[in-house]
Design a protein around this motif. Structure first.
Motif, mmCIF file in Angstrom:
data_model
loop_
_atom_site.group_PDB
_atom_site.id
_atom_site.type_symbol
_atom_site.label_atom_id
_atom_site.label_comp_id
_atom_site.label_asym_id
_atom_site.label_seq_id
_atom_site.Cartn_x
_atom_site.Cartn_y
_atom_site.Cartn_z
ATOM 1 N N ALA A 198 23.902 -50.314 -36.151
ATOM 2 C CA ALA A 198 24.346 -48.936 -35.876
ATOM 3 C C ALA A 198 25.623 -48.804 -35.520
ATOM 4 N N LEU A 199 26.269 -47.934 -35.863
ATOM 5 C CA LEU A 199 27.596 -47.732 -35.324
ATOM 6 C C LEU A 199 27.762 -46.082 -35.146
ATOM 7 N N ASP A 200 28.371 -45.488 -34.129
ATOM 8 C CA ASP A 200 28.553 -44.290 -33.970
ATOM 9 C C ASP A 200 29.349 -43.406 -34.698
ATOM 10 N N ALA A 201 29.070 -42.371 -35.150
ATOM 11 C CA ALA A 201 30.059 -41.565 -36.155
ATOM 12 C C ALA A 201 31.442 -41.576 -35.619
ATOM 13 N N GLU A 202 31.414 -41.319 -34.294
ATOM 14 C CA GLU A 202 32.803 -41.081 -33.518
ATOM 15 C C GLU A 202 33.910 -42.209 -34.028
ATOM 16 N N THR A 203 33.504 -43.187 -34.260
ATOM 17 C CA THR A 203 34.132 -44.520 -34.588
ATOM 18 C C THR A 203 34.827 -44.322 -35.988
ATOM 19 N N ILE A 204 34.550 -43.189 -36.755
ATOM 20 C CA ILE A 204 35.047 -42.933 -38.166
ATOM 21 C C ILE A 204 36.508 -42.199 -37.711
ATOM 22 N N SER A 205 37.516 -43.189 -38.459
ATOM 23 C CA SER A 205 38.966 -42.767 -38.188
ATOM 24 C C SER A 205 39.487 -42.031 -39.513
ATOM 25 N N GLY A 206 38.864 -42.058 -40.563
ATOM 26 C CA GLY A 206 39.325 -41.615 -41.924
ATOM 27 C C GLY A 206 38.562 -41.744 -42.941
ATOM 28 N N LYS A 207 38.726 -41.226 -44.120
ATOM 29 C CA LYS A 207 37.935 -41.361 -45.449
ATOM 30 C C LYS A 207 38.882 -41.569 -46.480
ATOM 31 N N VAL A 208 38.502 -42.373 -47.377
ATOM 32 C CA VAL A 208 38.902 -42.536 -48.792
ATOM 33 C C VAL A 208 38.344 -41.431 -49.852
ATOM 34 N N GLU A 209 38.884 -40.527 -50.273
ATOM 35 C CA GLU A 209 37.998 -39.510 -50.873
ATOM 36 C C GLU A 209 37.877 -40.251 -52.387
ATOM 37 N N GLY A 210 36.895 -39.713 -53.187
ATOM 38 C CA GLY A 210 36.796 -39.976 -54.459
ATOM 39 C C GLY A 210 35.741 -41.299 -54.687
ATOM 40 N N ILE A 211 35.257 -41.945 -53.943
ATOM 41 C CA ILE A 211 34.493 -43.082 -53.873
ATOM 42 C C ILE A 211 33.129 -42.817 -54.553
ATOM 43 N N VAL A 212 32.434 -41.761 -53.576
ATOM 44 C CA VAL A 212 31.093 -41.395 -54.138
ATOM 45 C C VAL A 212 31.176 -40.364 -54.970
ATOM 46 N N GLY A 213 30.457 -40.478 -56.053
ATOM 47 C CA GLY A 213 30.332 -39.525 -57.118
ATOM 48 C C GLY A 213 29.536 -39.979 -58.248
ATOM 49 N N PRO A 214 29.287 -39.039 -59.322
ATOM 50 C CA PRO A 214 28.448 -39.259 -60.583
ATOM 51 C C PRO A 214 28.247 -40.478 -61.070
ATOM 52 N N ASP A 215 29.412 -41.323 -61.095
ATOM 53 C CA ASP A 215 29.395 -42.708 -61.915
ATOM 54 C C ASP A 215 29.574 -43.703 -60.917
ATOM 55 N N ALA A 216 29.477 -43.479 -59.703
ATOM 56 C CA ALA A 216 29.685 -44.512 -58.553
ATOM 57 C C ALA A 216 28.165 -45.221 -58.188
ATOM 58 N N GLU A 217 28.352 -46.188 -57.406
ATOM 59 C CA GLU A 217 27.037 -46.776 -56.912
ATOM 60 C C GLU A 217 26.123 -45.652 -56.153
ATOM 61 N N LEU A 218 26.915 -44.988 -55.265
ATOM 62 C CA LEU A 218 26.197 -43.922 -54.540
ATOM 63 C C LEU A 218 26.900 -42.788 -55.004
ATOM 64 N N ILE A 219 25.811 -41.805 -55.429
ATOM 65 C CA ILE A 219 26.306 -40.594 -56.312
ATOM 66 C C ILE A 219 26.182 -39.363 -55.023
ATOM 67 N N GLU A 220 25.979 -39.629 -53.977
ATOM 68 C CA GLU A 220 25.738 -38.620 -52.965
ATOM 69 C C GLU A 220 25.463 -39.125 -51.497
ATOM 70 N N LEU A 221 26.262 -38.486 -50.425
ATOM 71 C CA LEU A 221 25.854 -38.778 -49.261
ATOM 72 C C LEU A 221 25.210 -37.670 -48.545
ATOM 73 N N VAL A 222 24.257 -37.960 -47.560
ATOM 74 C CA VAL A 222 23.526 -36.880 -46.857
ATOM 75 C C VAL A 222 23.642 -37.343 -45.377
#
Length: 274
Positions: A198-222
């Protein structure tokens, strides 16, 4: 993504003496009995040729900034043979290259010590690779950058393979908590020896967009509170680890707490403590 619905132990782990057995009284004992009973009620196909489990790592990103902690889960594509249409934590196999990744910080020594318990050929370097794999797989499946990164952390994925190395991610290992270990039972189609971090969300420093989607391994994040997340369609071991996480948070969420280890002994799941 090694969040197998069934997790249990490899040959040498199964025959080694238990580090500590789960308490048989009080809230902790009640939790242990409930979770193992639920895992043992699952009807699973164990007709496949036996194989050694692959080392794997999974990451629970947890947001504790609000009144109720929330966790990040991804919905797997229906076309996948492994856990299609299930909500899972990001994760995957440990790669040889994970050992050589430069990091911003190192694991807490107490986490390293527990990772090395009942490990084949234990070493700090091997323990470190599990934690790095969890962060790398999370990046590759969600685009989340956990720890300092060179360049633009909000870059857009252009359809080419995502490279953890080229993104310049330097994993932040010191805040990582070891939540559980679980190994798939024998004679399952795929077997994993998985460490759940487990890792706290405060360590998120950025995000590469476009990886999650209808044709990806993960189609949705919640992002969901723990009690709501447990209602999703997910593998049984994922639900068990969510309950372990909730119990750990209630206990102070420190590295001094023992780590549950789920394995298959005597034709059923057992839970011991590392």
């Amino acid at each position: 993504m090694p969040n197998d619905p069934d997790a249990s132990a490899g040959a040498d782990a199964a025959t080694a003496p238990l580090a500590e057995t789960a308490p048989d009284h009080g809230p902790a004992g009640d939790l242990a009995r409930r979770l193992t009973d639920e895992l043992n009620r699952v009807d699973r196909d164990m007709s496949h040729p036996n194989s050694q489990p692959h080392d794997a790592a999974t990451l629970i990103v947890i947001d504790r900034s609000g009144d109720a902690p929330k966790v990040l889960l991804g919905l797997r594509h229906q076309r996948h043979k492994f856990l299609p249409g299930k909500f899972v934590f990001p994760g995957g196999r440990v790669e040889v290259s994970d050992r050589g990744v430069a990091t911003a910080t190192e694991l807490d020594p107490r986490v390293t010590a527990r990772l090395m318990m009942r490990m084949r050929r234990p070493s700090p370097g091997k323990s470190r690779a599990f934690a790095i794999a969890a962060i790398r797989e999370t990046f590759e499946e969600t685009g989340l950058i956990l720890g300092p990164a060179a360049g633009d952390g909000a870059a857009r994925h252009d359809g080419s393979p995502v490279s953890f190395a080229s993104a310049g991610v330097r994993p932040d290992l010191a805040p990582m908590h070891l939540i559980a270990r679980a190994i798939t039972p024998p004679r399952r189609p795929r077997r994993f020896d998985t460490r759940f971090f487990a890792l706290d969300a405060e360590t998120i420093s950025g995000k590469v967009e476009g990886i999650v989607g209808p044709d990806a391994e993960l189609i949705e994040l919640v992002w969901l509170p723990l009690t709501e997340a447990e209602r999703l369609d997910m593998p049984p071991i994922t639900k068990a680890v969510l309950a372990e996480l909730e119990h750990r948070i209630a206990g102070g969420f420190t590295h001094d707490l023992p780590v549950p280890f789920y394995q298959w002994i005597g034709r059923r799941f057992t839970r011991s403590l590392l």
